[in-house]
Design an enzyme around this catalytic site. Structure first.
Site, PDB file in Angstrom:
ATOM      1  N   HIS A  16      20.956  -4.143  15.165  1.00  0.00           N
ATOM      2  CA  HIS A  16      21.306  -5.537  16.060  1.00  0.00           C
ATOM      3  C   HIS A  16      21.842  -6.795  14.904  1.00  0.00           C
ATOM      4  CE1 HIS A  16      21.131  -4.010  20.191  1.00  0.00           C
ATOM      5  NE2 HIS A  16      19.442  -3.632  19.691  1.00  0.00           N
TER       6      HIS A  16
ATOM      7  N   HIS B  27      11.630  -0.698  18.674  1.00  0.00           N
ATOM      8  CA  HIS B  27      12.203   0.262  19.263  1.00  0.00           C
ATOM      9  C   HIS B  27      11.904   1.868  19.776  1.00  0.00           C
ATOM     10  CE1 HIS B  27      16.055   2.757  20.234  1.00  0.00           C
ATOM     11  NE2 HIS B  27      16.409   1.697  20.953  1.00  0.00           N
TER      12      HIS B  27
ATOM     13  N   ASN C  86      26.122  -4.220  23.532  1.00  0.00           N
ATOM     14  CA  ASN C  86      25.941  -4.927  22.725  1.00  0.00           C
ATOM     15  C   ASN C  86      27.225  -4.541  21.018  1.00  0.00           C
ATOM     16  OD1 ASN C  86      23.325  -5.070  22.651  1.00  0.00           O
ATOM     17  ND2 ASN C  86      23.419  -2.814  22.942  1.00  0.00           N
TER      18      ASN C  86
ATOM     19  N   SER D 107      15.155  -6.222  18.880  1.00  0.00           N
ATOM     20  CA  SER D 107      16.266  -5.780  19.793  1.00  0.00           C
ATOM     21  C   SER D 107      16.681  -6.096  21.512  1.00  0.00           C
ATOM     22  CB  SER D 107      16.363  -4.599  20.545  1.00  0.00           C
ATOM     23  OG  SER D 107      15.057  -3.426  21.209  1.00  0.00           O
TER      24      SER D 107
ATOM     25  N   LYS E  15      27.176  -0.324  17.551  1.00  0.00           N
ATOM     26  CA  LYS E  15      26.373  -2.009  17.932  1.00  0.00           C
ATOM     27  C   LYS E  15      28.040  -2.676  17.708  1.00  0.00           C
ATOM     28  CE  LYS E  15      21.912  -1.286  19.219  1.00  0.00           C
ATOM     29  NZ  LYS E  15      22.400  -0.464  20.003  1.00  0.00           N
TER      30      LYS E  15
ATOM     31  N   ASP F  25      14.972  -1.698  10.210  1.00  0.00           N
ATOM     32  CA  ASP F  25      16.207  -1.594  11.491  1.00  0.00           C
ATOM     33  C   ASP F  25      16.790  -3.031  11.436  1.00  0.00           C
ATOM     34  OD1 ASP F  25      17.481  -0.850  13.354  1.00  0.00           O
ATOM     35  OD2 ASP F  25      16.322  -0.075  14.551  1.00  0.00           O
TER      36      ASP F  25
ATOM     37  N   GLU G 175      11.814  -3.817  12.046  1.00  0.00           N
ATOM     38  CA  GLU G 175      13.314  -4.152  13.294  1.00  0.00           C
ATOM     39  C   GLU G 175      13.378  -5.725  12.130  1.00  0.00           C
ATOM     40  OE1 GLU G 175      13.984  -3.875  17.649  1.00  0.00           O
ATOM     41  OE2 GLU G 175      12.726  -2.384  17.520  1.00  0.00           O
TER      42      GLU G 175
HETATM   43  C1  PLP Z   1      15.993  -1.507  17.044  1.00  0.00           C
HETATM   44  C2  PLP Z   1      17.286  -0.357  17.424  1.00  0.00           C
HETATM   45  N1  PLP Z   1      17.304   0.921  16.904  1.00  0.00           N
HETATM   46  C3  PLP Z   1      18.117   1.643  16.768  1.00  0.00           C
HETATM   47  C4  PLP Z   1      18.946   2.019  17.738  1.00  0.00           C
HETATM   48  C5  PLP Z   1      19.380   3.165  18.261  1.00  0.00           C
HETATM   49  O1  PLP Z   1      20.584   2.731  17.839  1.00  0.00           O
HETATM   50  P1  PLP Z   1      21.780   4.069  18.748  1.00  0.00           P
HETATM   51  O2  PLP Z   1      22.188   2.746  20.152  1.00  0.00           O
HETATM   52  O3  PLP Z   1      23.124   2.897  18.455  1.00  0.00           O
HETATM   53  O4  PLP Z   1      21.937   4.956  19.087  1.00  0.00           O
HETATM   54  C6  PLP Z   1      18.401   0.636  19.091  1.00  0.00           C
HETATM   55  C7  PLP Z   1      19.639   0.939  20.056  1.00  0.00           C
HETATM   56  O5  PLP Z   1      19.642   0.093  21.193  1.00  0.00           O
HETATM   57  C8  PLP Z   1      18.405   0.085  18.856  1.00  0.00           C
HETATM   58  O6  PLP Z   1      18.188  -1.352  19.299  1.00  0.00           O
END
Ligand code: PLP
Length: 377
Positions: free
Chosen positions: A202, A124, A38, A174, A233, A199, A170
């Site tokens: 991405h 997520h 990512n 994701s 990411k 969130d 989000e």
């Molecule tokens: C939408 C979303 N939030 C939070 C996270 C968590 O982030 P990290 O992988 O940096 O811990 C992810 C990880 O894939 C994600 O896709």
């Protein structure tokens, strides 16, 4: 009475995973052409970002050595928080040691029993896990259907007029790669007196002016109560953060348990992210985003898809179909992960590709040609 056995249950669950083709194994192979990272702009490999991490390693050592409130001041954390707050157009930001741990601290610090969390259905795992820890009533809605959100908001308000309501969504999804209807969600949450935790894991770095995300793109930074993101990411490092008004950050600093009781982000990760952020906000960042968007268009021309962003998916249906497709691509020199249950709903297993500014036109050609030639079974 027979005592329950740990090993017997572990074996039963192992067998069920095998039967449903969802046993996970650490990858043993990765091809040089990978669509699994990512790191959307390739900043984890940028010489300036690597040098920033090296400098901080020399200066502070490998670890923050304690939780933030105990470890003493660390200028790398403070500078990064100031830069993130400015980027997200908020008063302040607070760092966590991962994106995953961010909502696990933030959500329970904001709501509890007597309150309600409205979470998009396919959110997520970290958003679900944070919601579960909060002990509030949890209701789900479809993010692409603001009418369903309105219905749930109205019924929550009439069932529980005194409780707080936190909506969690989000911006760029994701696993589905679609964009939430943010303007409508913000309008509905404002009408209902709810709060929104957005969130942008991405979208940050990739979308909006200076890559600041969709809240900024739509001019909504002052209406979104908490903007969450990850450094793992497009920022090419690791760690997580939340950006909000000062009073909220003060509250989280006191009550978010994954902040309070966790060793702080490594200074080297913070300095790498700070350096990545200044690249993101510069002309070079604009050029990298342009290259990424060119790659996205190239991909979508060669392999038409509804997803407008860097996350592209190819639906396979069953877990085994997704695994076979991923193996087929690996045989063609391409790493494209299979996403299976429970990450996605049953029957919706898929290939998930993360496109990056670092992919070459030849690599995009190669992957789209391989996708077109996937055997149908
Ligand atoms: C939408 C979303 N939030 C939070 C996270 C968590 O982030 P990290 O992988 O940096 O811990 C992810 C990880 O894939 C994600 O896709």
């Amino acid at each position: 009475m027979k005592t329950a056995s740990f090993l017997a249950e572990i074996e039963t669950r192992h067998a069920a995973r095998h039967q449903e083709d969802r046993q996970r194994l650490l990858p043993t192979e990765i091809s040089p052409i990978s669509f699994s990272h990512n790191d959307y702009l390739g900043l984890s490999q940028h010489p300036v970002v690597i040098q920033a991490a090296q400098q901080a390693l020399q200066k502070y050592g490998a670890s923050a050595r304690a939780a933030r409130l105990l470890a003493g001041p660390c200028p790398e954390h403070e500078k990064l928080e100031t830069a993130l707050a400015s980027w997200k157009e908020t008063e302040r930001a607070l760092l966590f040691s991962s994106g995953y741990l961010t909502p696990l601290g933030v959500i329970p610090a904001l709501v509890g029993s007597g309150d309600t969390i409205l979470l998009e259905r396919q959110a997520h795992a970290c958003l679900f896990d944070g919601a579960k820890l909060a002990n509030a009533r949890l209701r789900v809605f479809s993010r692409q259907d603001p009418t369903s959100l309105k219905t749930i908001l109205d019924s929550t308000r009439s069932l529980n007029p005194k409780g707080k309501i936190l909506i969690v969504v989000e911006s760029l999804h994701s696993m589905d790669g679609d964009i939430a209807p943010l303007r409508e969600i913000v309008r509905l949450k404002s009408e209902a007196g709810a709060w929104l935790l957005l969130d942008e894991a991405h979208a940050s770095g990739v979308c909006g002016p200076q890559g600041a995300g969709y809240a900024k793109e739509y001019g909504l930074t002052s209406s979104v109560d908490l903007q969450m993101g990850t450094l793992g990411k497009a920022l090419g490092s690791s760690g997580g953060f939340v950006a909000a008004q000062s009073q909220i950050i003060d509250h989280l600093l006191n009550e978010a348990r994954t902040f309070l009781f966790d060793t702080a982000l490594a200074p080297a990760a913070a300095h790498a992210a700070l350096s990545a952020l200044s690249i993101l906000r510069s002309k070079e960042g604009d050029q990298l985003r342009q290259t990424l968007h060119k790659n996205i268009s190239h991909f979508r021309t060669a392999y038409p898809s509804p997803q407008e962003g860097a996350i592209q998916t190819v639906f396979c249906g069953s877990n085994s179909a997704a695994t076979s497709a991923s193996q087929y691509l690996l045989q063609h020199g391409l790493t494209v992960p299979a996403i299976r249950t429970p990450t996605v709903p049953s029957g919706a297993a898929r290939l998930r590709l993360s496109l990056s500014a670092c992919h070459t036109p030849q690599e995009i050609e190669k992957v789209t040609a391989a996708l077109r030639s996937l055997p149908t079974s």
